[in-house]
Design an enzyme around this catalytic site. Sequence first.
Site, PDB file in Angstrom:
ATOM      1  N   HIS A 153       2.870  28.663  99.639  1.00 53.31           N
ATOM      2  CA  HIS A 153       2.573  29.983  99.082  1.00 53.31           C
ATOM      3  C   HIS A 153       1.471  29.873  98.027  1.00 53.31           C
ATOM      4  O   HIS A 153       0.492  30.631  98.045  1.00 53.31           O
ATOM      5  CB  HIS A 153       3.849  30.562  98.463  1.00 53.31           C
ATOM      6  CG  HIS A 153       3.664  31.865  97.759  1.00 53.31           C
ATOM      7  ND1 HIS A 153       3.985  33.070  98.334  1.00 53.31           N
ATOM      8  CD2 HIS A 153       3.191  32.161  96.523  1.00 53.31           C
ATOM      9  CE1 HIS A 153       3.720  34.049  97.477  1.00 53.31           C
ATOM     10  NE2 HIS A 153       3.235  33.515  96.365  1.00 53.31           N
ATOM     11  N   GLU A 154       1.610  28.916  97.110  1.00 54.73           N
ATOM     12  CA  GLU A 154       0.629  28.765  96.035  1.00 54.73           C
ATOM     13  C   GLU A 154      -0.721  28.302  96.579  1.00 54.73           C
ATOM     14  O   GLU A 154      -1.780  28.767  96.143  1.00 54.73           O
ATOM     15  CB  GLU A 154       1.150  27.790  94.979  1.00 54.73           C
ATOM     16  CG  GLU A 154       2.444  28.221  94.310  1.00 54.73           C
ATOM     17  CD  GLU A 154       2.347  29.600  93.668  1.00 54.73           C
ATOM     18  OE1 GLU A 154       1.254  29.981  93.200  1.00 54.73           O
ATOM     19  OE2 GLU A 154       3.371  30.303  93.631  1.00 54.73           O
ATOM     20  N   HIS A 157      -2.686  31.235  97.954  1.00 55.04           N
ATOM     21  CA  HIS A 157      -3.408  32.037  96.955  1.00 55.04           C
ATOM     22  C   HIS A 157      -4.798  31.452  96.724  1.00 55.04           C
ATOM     23  O   HIS A 157      -5.784  32.191  96.603  1.00 55.04           O
ATOM     24  CB  HIS A 157      -2.638  32.042  95.634  1.00 55.04           C
ATOM     25  CG  HIS A 157      -1.524  33.040  95.555  1.00 55.04           C
ATOM     26  ND1 HIS A 157      -1.695  34.384  95.846  1.00 55.04           N
ATOM     27  CD2 HIS A 157      -0.215  32.898  95.197  1.00 55.04           C
ATOM     28  CE1 HIS A 157      -0.547  35.023  95.669  1.00 55.04           C
ATOM     29  NE2 HIS A 157       0.365  34.144  95.285  1.00 55.04           N
ATOM     30  N   GLU A 210       0.653  38.922  97.343  1.00 56.63           N
ATOM     31  CA  GLU A 210       1.909  38.213  97.564  1.00 56.63           C
ATOM     32  C   GLU A 210       2.261  38.146  99.046  1.00 56.63           C
ATOM     33  O   GLU A 210       2.697  37.100  99.551  1.00 56.63           O
ATOM     34  CB  GLU A 210       3.044  38.899  96.789  1.00 56.63           C
ATOM     35  CG  GLU A 210       3.016  38.616  95.301  1.00 56.63           C
ATOM     36  CD  GLU A 210       3.139  37.134  95.011  1.00 56.63           C
ATOM     37  OE1 GLU A 210       4.242  36.588  95.124  1.00 56.63           O
ATOM     38  OE2 GLU A 210       2.113  36.518  94.692  1.00 56.63           O
TER      39      GLU A 210
END
Length: 282
Positions: A153-154, A157, A210
Amino acid sequence: MIDHKNPGRRPRLLLGAGVLAVSLVGGCASVHTTQGGAVGVDRQQYMSSLVSSQDLQQEADKQYATILAQAKQKNLLDVDAQQVARVRTIAQRLIAQVGVFRPDATSWGWEVHVISSDEINAWCMPGGKIAVYTGLLNQIKPTDDELAAVMGHEISHALREHARERVSQQMATSVGLSVLSVVTGSTAVSDLGGKLSDVMFTLPNSRTHEAEADRMGVELAARAGYDPSAAISLWRKMAQASKGQEQPEILSTHPSAESRISDLQTASQQVMPLYQQAKAGK
């Protein structure tokens, strides 16, 4: 995003000048940061000409080096060799898959470190500078699949350059405010480092950002051979950790909701064949 106070009544001519300044000086251009992948993340992004990927990455490198130096000085950097090895092994498998979304990211100067802190947190700065806090490892106690979910997820980004996109929006707003300062008496802040710190560690991500990071993250995990459905149990653990106590730091910048769990269930099923293929290839 920054919540500016209502500036009150202004001459229409000056308002028009502010809009013109945003469109010309802080003008945004359409940018394709990533390919869509199997999950189909293909939203058109707009980046300000005032904020280049190179400039933001250089600032990120400086801030990352400062954070590591401070942690090392306090004997908080990479203390537990076993934890560091585990985190780096998972990160390396995820990083090996980033070319699916953007081939240039395979040559980024990726770094992965573990910082001793009670904060339940993890992040990835522009250019691939990753930090995982021991609070996440010790309190959430994620499985490898769950840790891959949060790290994927990070990383996502960073691949989508969400920090640059948000800084671009702030820069454009600041340009408009500087034009209007004759009336408001305020001064626009154009400090790139300060804005990067805000979007990385203080201001919450948008629902759109997100959702994109969630979807791309489960695909990275699946392609790396980690069960994508672990993202669901991971975020449920995160939510549970916030009950009856101070909210985990990672949730202050990563809002969670039942709708998010639903989206993750859909995305994880979508990429499940990639996970099965990866497992079969081992």
